[in-house]
Design a protein around this motif. Structure first.
Motif, PDB file in Angstrom:
ATOM      1  N   SER A 288     -36.321  28.149  -0.733  1.00  0.00           N
ATOM      2  CA  SER A 288     -37.235  29.041  -1.456  1.00  0.00           C
ATOM      3  C   SER A 288     -38.311  28.213  -2.140  1.00  0.00           C
ATOM      4  O   SER A 288     -38.073  27.066  -2.542  1.00  0.00           O
ATOM      5  CB  SER A 288     -36.486  29.861  -2.515  1.00  0.00           C
ATOM      6  OG  SER A 288     -35.480  30.670  -1.946  1.00  0.00           O
ATOM      7  N   VAL A 289     -39.494  28.806  -2.267  1.00  0.00           N
ATOM      8  CA  VAL A 289     -40.584  28.212  -3.034  1.00  0.00           C
ATOM      9  C   VAL A 289     -40.508  28.833  -4.422  1.00  0.00           C
ATOM     10  O   VAL A 289     -40.855  29.989  -4.610  1.00  0.00           O
ATOM     11  CB  VAL A 289     -41.946  28.488  -2.376  1.00  0.00           C
ATOM     12  CG1 VAL A 289     -43.071  27.853  -3.205  1.00  0.00           C
ATOM     13  CG2 VAL A 289     -41.964  27.967  -0.950  1.00  0.00           C
ATOM     14  N   VAL A 290     -40.036  28.057  -5.370  1.00  0.00           N
ATOM     15  CA  VAL A 290     -39.669  28.594  -6.686  1.00  0.00           C
ATOM     16  C   VAL A 290     -40.757  28.324  -7.714  1.00  0.00           C
ATOM     17  O   VAL A 290     -41.272  27.210  -7.820  1.00  0.00           O
ATOM     18  CB  VAL A 290     -38.343  27.970  -7.171  1.00  0.00           C
ATOM     19  CG1 VAL A 290     -37.965  28.510  -8.543  1.00  0.00           C
ATOM     20  CG2 VAL A 290     -37.233  28.234  -6.152  1.00  0.00           C
ATOM     21  N   LYS A 291     -41.090  29.354  -8.452  1.00  0.00           N
ATOM     22  CA  LYS A 291     -41.946  29.207  -9.631  1.00  0.00           C
ATOM     23  C   LYS A 291     -41.048  29.198 -10.868  1.00  0.00           C
ATOM     24  O   LYS A 291     -40.113  29.996 -10.950  1.00  0.00           O
ATOM     25  CB  LYS A 291     -42.901  30.391  -9.779  1.00  0.00           C
ATOM     26  CG  LYS A 291     -43.949  30.531  -8.701  1.00  0.00           C
ATOM     27  CD  LYS A 291     -44.757  31.780  -8.982  1.00  0.00           C
ATOM     28  CE  LYS A 291     -45.776  32.057  -7.895  1.00  0.00           C
ATOM     29  NZ  LYS A 291     -46.469  33.343  -8.103  1.00  0.00           N
ATOM     30  N   GLY A 292     -41.358  28.350 -11.823  1.00  0.00           N
ATOM     31  CA  GLY A 292     -40.592  28.328 -13.061  1.00  0.00           C
ATOM     32  C   GLY A 292     -41.057  29.407 -14.018  1.00  0.00           C
ATOM     33  O   GLY A 292     -41.369  29.131 -15.189  1.00  0.00           O
ATOM     34  N   ILE A 325     -39.035  23.290  -4.677  1.00  0.00           N
ATOM     35  CA  ILE A 325     -38.393  23.806  -3.465  1.00  0.00           C
ATOM     36  C   ILE A 325     -36.902  23.870  -3.766  1.00  0.00           C
ATOM     37  O   ILE A 325     -36.317  22.924  -4.295  1.00  0.00           O
ATOM     38  CB  ILE A 325     -38.703  22.922  -2.241  1.00  0.00           C
ATOM     39  CG1 ILE A 325     -38.057  23.493  -0.976  1.00  0.00           C
ATOM     40  CG2 ILE A 325     -38.327  21.490  -2.476  1.00  0.00           C
ATOM     41  CD1 ILE A 325     -38.461  22.762   0.301  1.00  0.00           C
ATOM     42  N   ALA A 326     -36.299  25.014  -3.451  1.00  0.00           N
ATOM     43  CA  ALA A 326     -34.892  25.230  -3.786  1.00  0.00           C
ATOM     44  C   ALA A 326     -33.978  24.452  -2.843  1.00  0.00           C
ATOM     45  O   ALA A 326     -34.397  23.935  -1.796  1.00  0.00           O
ATOM     46  CB  ALA A 326     -34.554  26.716  -3.712  1.00  0.00           C
ATOM     47  N   ASP A 327     -32.713  24.409  -3.187  1.00  0.00           N
ATOM     48  CA  ASP A 327     -31.684  23.799  -2.347  1.00  0.00           C
ATOM     49  C   ASP A 327     -31.620  24.532  -0.998  1.00  0.00           C
ATOM     50  O   ASP A 327     -31.980  25.715  -0.896  1.00  0.00           O
ATOM     51  CB  ASP A 327     -30.331  23.905  -3.056  1.00  0.00           C
ATOM     52  CG  ASP A 327     -29.258  23.090  -2.363  1.00  0.00           C
ATOM     53  OD1 ASP A 327     -29.157  21.892  -2.680  1.00  0.00           O
ATOM     54  OD2 ASP A 327     -28.540  23.647  -1.515  1.00  0.00           O
ATOM     55  N   TYR A 328     -31.177  23.822   0.024  1.00  0.00           N
ATOM     56  CA  TYR A 328     -31.031  24.434   1.352  1.00  0.00           C
ATOM     57  C   TYR A 328     -29.735  25.249   1.468  1.00  0.00           C
ATOM     58  O   TYR A 328     -29.547  25.970   2.458  1.00  0.00           O
ATOM     59  CB  TYR A 328     -31.053  23.361   2.433  1.00  0.00           C
ATOM     60  CG  TYR A 328     -32.310  22.512   2.424  1.00  0.00           C
ATOM     61  CD1 TYR A 328     -33.530  23.040   2.795  1.00  0.00           C
ATOM     62  CD2 TYR A 328     -32.268  21.184   2.024  1.00  0.00           C
ATOM     63  CE1 TYR A 328     -34.684  22.280   2.778  1.00  0.00           C
ATOM     64  CE2 TYR A 328     -33.411  20.396   2.008  1.00  0.00           C
ATOM     65  CZ  TYR A 328     -34.617  20.952   2.378  1.00  0.00           C
ATOM     66  OH  TYR A 328     -35.758  20.185   2.358  1.00  0.00           O
ATOM     67  N   HIS A 329     -28.855  25.117   0.518  1.00  0.00           N
ATOM     68  CA  HIS A 329     -27.617  25.906   0.463  1.00  0.00           C
ATOM     69  C   HIS A 329     -26.885  25.908   1.809  1.00  0.00           C
ATOM     70  O   HIS A 329     -26.592  24.850   2.345  1.00  0.00           O
ATOM     71  CB  HIS A 329     -27.923  27.331  -0.019  1.00  0.00           C
ATOM     72  CG  HIS A 329     -28.466  27.391  -1.414  1.00  0.00           C
ATOM     73  ND1 HIS A 329     -27.711  27.057  -2.530  1.00  0.00           N
ATOM     74  CD2 HIS A 329     -29.693  27.740  -1.883  1.00  0.00           C
ATOM     75  CE1 HIS A 329     -28.450  27.208  -3.620  1.00  0.00           C
ATOM     76  NE2 HIS A 329     -29.648  27.607  -3.257  1.00  0.00           N
ATOM     77  N   ASP A 330     -26.620  27.083   2.367  1.00  0.00           N
ATOM     78  CA  ASP A 330     -25.837  27.188   3.598  1.00  0.00           C
ATOM     79  C   ASP A 330     -26.544  26.587   4.816  1.00  0.00           C
ATOM     80  O   ASP A 330     -25.914  26.363   5.853  1.00  0.00           O
ATOM     81  CB  ASP A 330     -25.514  28.655   3.892  1.00  0.00           C
ATOM     82  CG  ASP A 330     -24.579  29.267   2.861  1.00  0.00           C
ATOM     83  OD1 ASP A 330     -24.019  28.511   2.047  1.00  0.00           O
ATOM     84  OD2 ASP A 330     -24.432  30.507   2.856  1.00  0.00           O
ATOM     85  N   TRP A 331     -27.829  26.354   4.694  1.00  0.00           N
ATOM     86  CA  TRP A 331     -28.602  25.800   5.805  1.00  0.00           C
ATOM     87  C   TRP A 331     -28.691  24.277   5.740  1.00  0.00           C
ATOM     88  O   TRP A 331     -29.348  23.657   6.582  1.00  0.00           O
ATOM     89  CB  TRP A 331     -30.008  26.410   5.833  1.00  0.00           C
ATOM     90  CG  TRP A 331     -30.021  27.744   6.504  1.00  0.00           C
ATOM     91  CD1 TRP A 331     -29.558  28.923   6.004  1.00  0.00           C
ATOM     92  CD2 TRP A 331     -30.480  28.020   7.811  1.00  0.00           C
ATOM     93  NE1 TRP A 331     -29.697  29.926   6.915  1.00  0.00           N
ATOM     94  CE2 TRP A 331     -30.272  29.406   8.046  1.00  0.00           C
ATOM     95  CE3 TRP A 331     -31.044  27.254   8.822  1.00  0.00           C
ATOM     96  CZ2 TRP A 331     -30.611  30.020   9.243  1.00  0.00           C
ATOM     97  CZ3 TRP A 331     -31.396  27.868  10.018  1.00  0.00           C
ATOM     98  CH2 TRP A 331     -31.168  29.236  10.222  1.00  0.00           C
ATOM     99  N   SER A 332     -28.051  23.663   4.768  1.00  0.00           N
ATOM    100  CA  SER A 332     -28.201  22.220   4.574  1.00  0.00           C
ATOM    101  C   SER A 332     -27.831  21.423   5.824  1.00  0.00           C
ATOM    102  O   SER A 332     -28.509  20.444   6.174  1.00  0.00           O
ATOM    103  CB  SER A 332     -27.347  21.752   3.393  1.00  0.00           C
ATOM    104  OG  SER A 332     -27.545  20.396   3.128  1.00  0.00           O
ATOM    105  N   VAL A 339     -35.677  15.028   8.104  1.00  0.00           N
ATOM    106  CA  VAL A 339     -36.610  16.012   7.540  1.00  0.00           C
ATOM    107  C   VAL A 339     -36.395  16.128   6.037  1.00  0.00           C
ATOM    108  O   VAL A 339     -37.356  16.141   5.252  1.00  0.00           O
ATOM    109  CB  VAL A 339     -36.434  17.381   8.229  1.00  0.00           C
ATOM    110  CG1 VAL A 339     -37.267  18.451   7.531  1.00  0.00           C
ATOM    111  CG2 VAL A 339     -36.826  17.274   9.696  1.00  0.00           C
ATOM    112  N   LYS A 340     -35.145  16.212   5.626  1.00  0.00           N
ATOM    113  CA  LYS A 340     -34.849  16.254   4.189  1.00  0.00           C
ATOM    114  C   LYS A 340     -35.424  15.034   3.475  1.00  0.00           C
ATOM    115  O   LYS A 340     -36.023  15.154   2.395  1.00  0.00           O
ATOM    116  CB  LYS A 340     -33.337  16.291   3.962  1.00  0.00           C
ATOM    117  CG  LYS A 340     -32.625  17.529   4.439  1.00  0.00           C
ATOM    118  CD  LYS A 340     -31.131  17.371   4.167  1.00  0.00           C
ATOM    119  CE  LYS A 340     -30.322  18.482   4.751  1.00  0.00           C
ATOM    120  NZ  LYS A 340     -28.872  18.264   4.586  1.00  0.00           N
ATOM    121  N   GLU A 341     -35.225  13.866   4.079  1.00  0.00           N
ATOM    122  CA  GLU A 341     -35.709  12.632   3.459  1.00  0.00           C
ATOM    123  C   GLU A 341     -37.228  12.622   3.364  1.00  0.00           C
ATOM    124  O   GLU A 341     -37.798  12.229   2.336  1.00  0.00           O
ATOM    125  CB  GLU A 341     -35.225  11.425   4.271  1.00  0.00           C
ATOM    126  CG  GLU A 341     -33.719  11.214   4.198  1.00  0.00           C
ATOM    127  CD  GLU A 341     -33.213  10.218   5.236  1.00  0.00           C
ATOM    128  OE1 GLU A 341     -34.062   9.640   5.955  1.00  0.00           O
ATOM    129  OE2 GLU A 341     -31.983  10.021   5.318  1.00  0.00           O
TER     130      GLU A 341
END
Length: 364
Positions: A288-292, A325-332, A339-341
């Motif tokens: 997710s693209v997170v706004k604070g 950017i949020a955690d990838y959770h179940d898609w990690s 790509v993560k790096e």
């Protein structure tokens, strides 16, 4: 003297306010009662949109719990509710009134001009007049977010994860606070292509032709959000970024009905993995693209309630944790390690200024 919008009576607005949100001033949480009342009015998406408005309300609720302030929240059902709801909060002696979304800009600006003894804050927009010109007032604080920075990272991650070589995005309305997500996302995909010699395509947005972008036309038509998503899926997209508040639930519905566990969603504003669990969206959230938003609201209430309110604009960035950017959770496990790096490398480059991801829609 606190000024009213002329066509609304005090009794009516108070009744409408309480009926709309089912809440009244309450200081039962957070310790000793305070004389300070922090108030919020939603846009048409409502406080249960799993996204934009919900994040703002969570910040207000946190302020009530931790700071002991009184709070009033008024929910709008349509654009016609905005002047009535803003006036209702003025009449209920709010010390700070926070509007959620650009659609409240004109109404909140008028209210701030007519009520200099009340502080105002506006999420995702500058204060503007009827012609859209920016208005700066000592009692009016914009709370804006450079979401292109985080959307760029999400676009890179999506391009590195897609199995079909096609991703897509659509917006609620063609406004800068929506287009900035879409532009950042598309630029992130382009960066992945540049780095890897690939040709991942983006449906729904072309930085060279923004007029051709895909938009619902509002932030309430979930059926159109679903049909747009179905169209994207039929054209080969397997990762979708809806930038449309509660309309995103239409994307969840379309992805669920497609029945393909390789299809994914990139949510906006809040961490969709957490906020869409009740409607079955979590399993499809790539990130997710997170706004604070919640933190910005809390900080603004804290400043105002302690007598330190300023009209200095807040702009959320990766550097100040205002966007992320949020955690990838179940898609990690499905996002390749390289790509993560690289997403982390790009994040640091954006923060230190060596990577320019600016767009025509950036807040100023």
């Amino acid at each position: 003297m606190k000024k009213k919008y002329p066509a609304v009576t005090l009794g009516l607005v108070a009744a409408l306010s309480l009926a709309a949100c089912g809440s009244a001033p309450d200081s039962s949480s957070g310790g000793a009662a305070s004389d300070f009342t922090a108030c919020m009015v939603s846009d048409e998406g409502g406080f249960d949109d799993q996204s934009f408005n919900q994040s703002g309300k969570e910040g207000l609720d946190r302020a009530k719990s931790e700071l002991g302030v009184k709070t009033i929240a008024v929910e709008s059902q349509s654009d016609a509710d905005y002047p009535t709801n803003v006036d209702s909060l003025i009449q209920q002696n709010c010390n700070l009134i926070i509007g959620v979304g650009f659609k409240l800009a004109e109404h909140l600006t008028t209210a701030a001009q007519e009520n200099p003894d009340i502080d105002f804050a506006l999420i995702d927009s500058s204060f503007t007049d009827a012609d859209g010109n920016v208005v700066e007032l000592d009692n009016a604080k914009p709370l804006t977010f450079n979401t292109a920075e985080a959307a760029y990272l999400a676009g890179y991650a999506a391009a590195g994860t897609t199995q079909t070589g096609t991703v897509a995005t659509y917006g609620g309305m063609a406004i800068p606070t929506v287009q900035i997500f879409m532009e950042g996302f598309a630029k992130g995909v382009a960066k992945y292509n540049e780095d890897n010699g690939t040709d991942v395509k983006v449906l729904g947005w072309n930085p060279d032709d923004p007029g051709s972008g895909s938009f619902v036309g509002n932030f309430s038509d979930t059926a159109k959000g679903q049909s747009l998503t179905e169209l994207f899926l039929s054209n080969g997209a397997d990762i979708i970024l809806p930038v449309a508040g509660p309309v995103g639930s239409g994307t969840i519905a379309a992805v669920k009905e497609a029945g393909d566990d390789n299809n994914a969603i990139v949510w906006v504003d809040a961490d969709g993995y957490l906020t869409t669990e009740s409607i079955g969206g979590s399993k499809y959230m790539l990130t997710s693209v997170v706004k604070g938003i919640g933190t910005a609201v809390y900080d603004t209430v804290q400043e105002a309630s302690s007598g330190n309110f300023t009209s200095d604009p807040f702009i959320g960035t990766l550097a100040n944790d205002g966007v992320s950017i949020a955690d990838y959770h179940d898609w990690s496990d499905r996002v390749p390690d390289d790509v993560k790096e690289q997403v982390e490398v790009l994040k640091q480059q954006i923060i230190d200024g060596t990577l320019d991801v600016s767009t025509p829609y950036d807040p100023s």
